[in-house]
Design an enzyme around this catalytic site. Structure first.
Site, PDB file in Angstrom:
ATOM      1  N   ILE A   1       0.837  -1.210   0.000  1.00  0.00           N
ATOM      2  CA  ILE A   1       0.000   0.000   0.000  1.00  0.00           C
ATOM      3  C   ILE A   1       0.868   1.256   0.000  1.00  0.00           C
ATOM      4  O   ILE A   1       0.595   2.214  -0.736  1.00  0.00           O
ATOM      5  CB  ILE A   1      -0.995  -0.018   1.183  1.00  0.00           C
TER       6      ILE A   1
ATOM      7  N   GLU B   1     -12.281   0.728  17.841  1.00  0.00           N
ATOM      8  CA  GLU B   1     -13.299   0.810  16.785  1.00  0.00           C
ATOM      9  C   GLU B   1     -14.502  -0.027  17.190  1.00  0.00           C
ATOM     10  O   GLU B   1     -14.301  -1.142  17.689  1.00  0.00           O
ATOM     11  CB  GLU B   1     -12.719   0.304  15.461  1.00  0.00           C
TER      12      GLU B   1
ATOM     13  N   HIS C   1     -12.940   3.232   8.995  1.00  0.00           N
ATOM     14  CA  HIS C   1     -12.143   2.074   8.543  1.00  0.00           C
ATOM     15  C   HIS C   1     -12.675   1.544   7.193  1.00  0.00           C
ATOM     16  O   HIS C   1     -13.088   0.387   7.087  1.00  0.00           O
ATOM     17  CB  HIS C   1     -12.158   0.962   9.609  1.00  0.00           C
TER      18      HIS C   1
ATOM     19  N   THR D   1      -4.042   5.382   7.314  1.00  0.00           N
ATOM     20  CA  THR D   1      -4.995   4.371   6.827  1.00  0.00           C
ATOM     21  C   THR D   1      -4.483   2.976   7.165  1.00  0.00           C
ATOM     22  O   THR D   1      -4.916   1.992   6.561  1.00  0.00           O
ATOM     23  CB  THR D   1      -5.215   4.483   5.298  1.00  0.00           C
TER      24      THR D   1
ATOM     25  N   ARG E   1      -3.364   1.292  10.871  1.00  0.00           N
ATOM     26  CA  ARG E   1      -4.092   0.841  12.054  1.00  0.00           C
ATOM     27  C   ARG E   1      -3.987   1.918  13.134  1.00  0.00           C
ATOM     28  O   ARG E   1      -2.963   2.591  13.265  1.00  0.00           O
ATOM     29  CB  ARG E   1      -3.508  -0.462  12.610  1.00  0.00           C
TER      30      ARG E   1
HETATM   31  P1  NAP Z   1       2.424  -5.262   3.377  1.00  0.00           P
HETATM   32  O1  NAP Z   1       2.690  -5.190   1.925  1.00  0.00           O
HETATM   33  O2  NAP Z   1       2.617  -6.555   4.091  1.00  0.00           O
HETATM   34  O3  NAP Z   1       3.318  -4.147   4.080  1.00  0.00           O
HETATM   35  C1  NAP Z   1       3.432  -4.121   5.463  1.00  0.00           C
HETATM   36  C2  NAP Z   1       4.293  -2.952   5.876  1.00  0.00           C
HETATM   37  O4  NAP Z   1       4.424  -2.998   7.308  1.00  0.00           O
HETATM   38  C3  NAP Z   1       5.697  -3.007   5.295  1.00  0.00           C
HETATM   39  O5  NAP Z   1       6.151  -1.692   5.092  1.00  0.00           O
HETATM   40  C4  NAP Z   1       6.493  -3.664   6.417  1.00  0.00           C
HETATM   41  O6  NAP Z   1       7.846  -3.290   6.420  1.00  0.00           O
HETATM   42  C5  NAP Z   1       5.802  -3.057   7.627  1.00  0.00           C
HETATM   43  N1  NAP Z   1       6.028  -3.875   8.819  1.00  0.00           N
HETATM   44  C6  NAP Z   1       5.559  -5.112   9.065  1.00  0.00           C
HETATM   45  N2  NAP Z   1       5.980  -5.547  10.270  1.00  0.00           N
HETATM   46  C7  NAP Z   1       6.745  -4.547  10.762  1.00  0.00           C
HETATM   47  C8  NAP Z   1       7.480  -4.383  11.962  1.00  0.00           C
HETATM   48  N3  NAP Z   1       7.509  -5.344  12.890  1.00  0.00           N
HETATM   49  N4  NAP Z   1       8.165  -3.234  12.148  1.00  0.00           N
HETATM   50  C9  NAP Z   1       8.149  -2.246  11.211  1.00  0.00           C
HETATM   51  N5  NAP Z   1       7.467  -2.348  10.057  1.00  0.00           N
HETATM   52  C10 NAP Z   1       6.772  -3.484   9.845  1.00  0.00           C
HETATM   53  O7  NAP Z   1       0.923  -4.815   3.713  1.00  0.00           O
HETATM   54  P2  NAP Z   1       0.005  -3.739   2.988  1.00  0.00           P
HETATM   55  O8  NAP Z   1      -0.922  -4.425   2.075  1.00  0.00           O
HETATM   56  O9  NAP Z   1       0.852  -2.633   2.471  1.00  0.00           O
HETATM   57  O10 NAP Z   1      -0.858  -3.230   4.234  1.00  0.00           O
HETATM   58  C11 NAP Z   1      -0.258  -2.460   5.250  1.00  0.00           C
HETATM   59  C12 NAP Z   1      -1.230  -2.316   6.402  1.00  0.00           C
HETATM   60  O11 NAP Z   1      -2.322  -1.489   5.994  1.00  0.00           O
HETATM   61  C13 NAP Z   1      -1.914  -3.636   6.828  1.00  0.00           C
HETATM   62  O12 NAP Z   1      -1.124  -4.349   7.756  1.00  0.00           O
HETATM   63  C14 NAP Z   1      -3.217  -3.166   7.436  1.00  0.00           C
HETATM   64  O13 NAP Z   1      -3.084  -3.015   8.822  1.00  0.00           O
HETATM   65  C15 NAP Z   1      -3.441  -1.795   6.810  1.00  0.00           C
HETATM   66  N6  NAP Z   1      -4.626  -1.794   5.951  1.00  0.00           N
HETATM   67  C16 NAP Z   1      -5.667  -0.964   6.281  1.00  0.00           C
HETATM   68  C17 NAP Z   1      -6.787  -0.933   5.477  1.00  0.00           C
HETATM   69  C18 NAP Z   1      -7.924  -0.016   5.815  1.00  0.00           C
HETATM   70  O14 NAP Z   1      -9.068  -0.401   5.595  1.00  0.00           O
HETATM   71  N7  NAP Z   1      -7.684   1.184   6.308  1.00  0.00           N
HETATM   72  C19 NAP Z   1      -6.881  -1.726   4.333  1.00  0.00           C
HETATM   73  C20 NAP Z   1      -5.802  -2.545   4.023  1.00  0.00           C
HETATM   74  C21 NAP Z   1      -4.675  -2.574   4.835  1.00  0.00           C
HETATM   75  P3  NAP Z   1       8.946  -4.153   5.621  1.00  0.00           P
HETATM   76  O15 NAP Z   1       8.381  -4.372   4.254  1.00  0.00           O
HETATM   77  O16 NAP Z   1      10.143  -3.283   5.645  1.00  0.00           O
HETATM   78  O17 NAP Z   1       9.084  -5.437   6.361  1.00  0.00           O
END
Ligand code: NAP
Length: 323
Positions: free
Chosen positions: A158, A263, A282, A232, A234
């Site tokens: 994202i 929430e 959300h 957007t 958490r």
């Molecule tokens: P993703 O591709 O798995 O990316 C996750 C991100 O979180 C990466 O930048 C990763 O860093 C980082 N991360 C994971 N564990 C970490 C840790 N322990 N310390 C520091 N950074 C960490 O997931 P995505 O699809 O982009 O989604 C990201 C987040 O958006 C989801 O986890 C979810 O909570 C949220 N989300 C919200 C909505 C909404 O409705 N608002 C919708 C979808 C998702 P690295 O790549 O460097 O490991």
């Protein structure tokens, strides 16, 4: 084989799942209460849940037959992943399909906060745009995206999709991610440099023990004066009270918030009565097509697990490794 689904889902996902198991689905439109979840999950092999369902050690202890869990979300902070892994239970999630939809909302909040669109909407709707307050050069002036620096916290799927969109708005991009990811067009910087130099910050990391309160009071105090923050990812990642204080004092210009520590939000949430915050319940992934795709992936994960195969999208694939 028995599966409990905690909600009706869009599209034909549950109908397909029902061809592979005896499916029990929570029939009410409200969320399944924790005690009802314990009760309905008794004797079930699989659980299809939402981010509003807490899957913790107590639930696993109470449901020893459970052998697969699939969540219709990409974030899995509502699940005790370690507890599932210790029991050899795979956890499925729904990455990828919601990336563009969530990035769209991120840019929507960013624009809405920067240009004060909801505030202006309320002004017009409530009849305050009248002859006593006609058009004026100072009316609802905001911030330009063009030429401004966007700092992306978390360059996952994202975060990268946000970057692609921001290029189109003429923004300069900097980013921080724990694994120092290299993303085209995004200058990698330290977390502190990002805080100090970004005019806009987009929070896109997963919520984990490491990222909880990443933007705490001290981090928010180090943000560039007049910056705009959009979350957007958490709620637990940003200290809401500190954010509200910074918005009220004017040290931050505005914020866009789709996710909250609790929430649904409680009536005393400090962000609720601030005019310079754009709020959403959300809805990052809330488009018809994306929700159908998420439901389909969640069902596919369970269908694979029930057939003894590896889930196509598994958060803890180590459960498939030979002991
Ligand atoms: P993703 O591709 O798995 O990316 C996750 C991100 O979180 C990466 O930048 C990763 O860093 C980082 N991360 C994971 N564990 C970490 C840790 N322990 N310390 C520091 N950074 C960490 O997931 P995505 O699809 O982009 O989604 C990201 C987040 O958006 C989801 O986890 C979810 O909570 C949220 N989300 C919200 C909505 C909404 O409705 N608002 C919708 C979808 C998702 P690295 O790549 O460097 O490991």
């Amino acid at each position: 084989m028995k599966v409990f689904a905690t909600s009706q889902l869009p599209g034909d996902a549950l109908a397909r799942l029902a061809q592979h198991c005896e499916l029990d689905t929570w029939e009410s439109s409200g969320p399944v209460p924790a005690d009802a979840l314990h009760e309905r999950l008794q004797g079930c092999d699989g659980l299809l849940c939402l981010l509003t369902n807490c899957v913790d050690q107590a639930l696993l202890d109470a449901c020893p037959a459970l052998r697969a869990v699939s969540s219709m979300s990409v974030g899995v902070d509502h699940v005790d992943v370690d507890a599932l892994t210790a029991r050899g239970i795979p956890l499925g999630n729904t990455p990828g399909v919601l990336v563009d939809t969530t990035a769209d909302l991120t840019l929507g909040l960013l624009l809405a906060a920067a240009r004060r669109i909801p505030e202006a909407d309320r002004f017009v709707r409530t009849g305050r745009w009248d002859s006593a307050s006609p058009w004026h050069p100072d009316m609802f002036v905001g911030r330009d995206l063009s030429g401004a620096t966007l700092g992306i916290v978390g360059l996952g799927a994202i975060g990268q999709a946000v970057a692609r969109r921001a290029v189109g708005f003429g923004m300069r991009l900097i980013g921080w991610s724990r694994t120092s990811r290299e993303v085209e067009g995004v200058e990698p910087v330290s977390f502190d440099t990002l805080l100090a130099s970004a005019d806009f910050i987009s929070v896109n990391v997963a919520l984990t023990a490491d990222t909880r309160n990443l933007l705490d009071r001290a981090a928010i105090a180090r943000m560039k004066p007049g910056a705009v923050l959009v979350n957007t990812a958490r709620g637990g990642i940003v200290d809401e009270q500190a954010l509200a204080d910074a918005l009220r004092s004017g040290s931050l210009f505005a914020a866009g918030v789709d996710v909250f520590g609790r929430e649904p939000v409680e009536a005393d949430n400090p962000l609720l009565d601030l005019p310079n915050v754009v709020l959403a319940p959300h809805i990052g992934s809330a488009s018809q097509r994306t929700r159908e795709r998420m439901a389909a992936l969640a069902a596919d994960n369970l269908i694979a697990a029930l057939a003894g195969k590896q889930m196509p999208h598994c958060v803890n694939p180590e459960v498939y490794e030979a002991p």
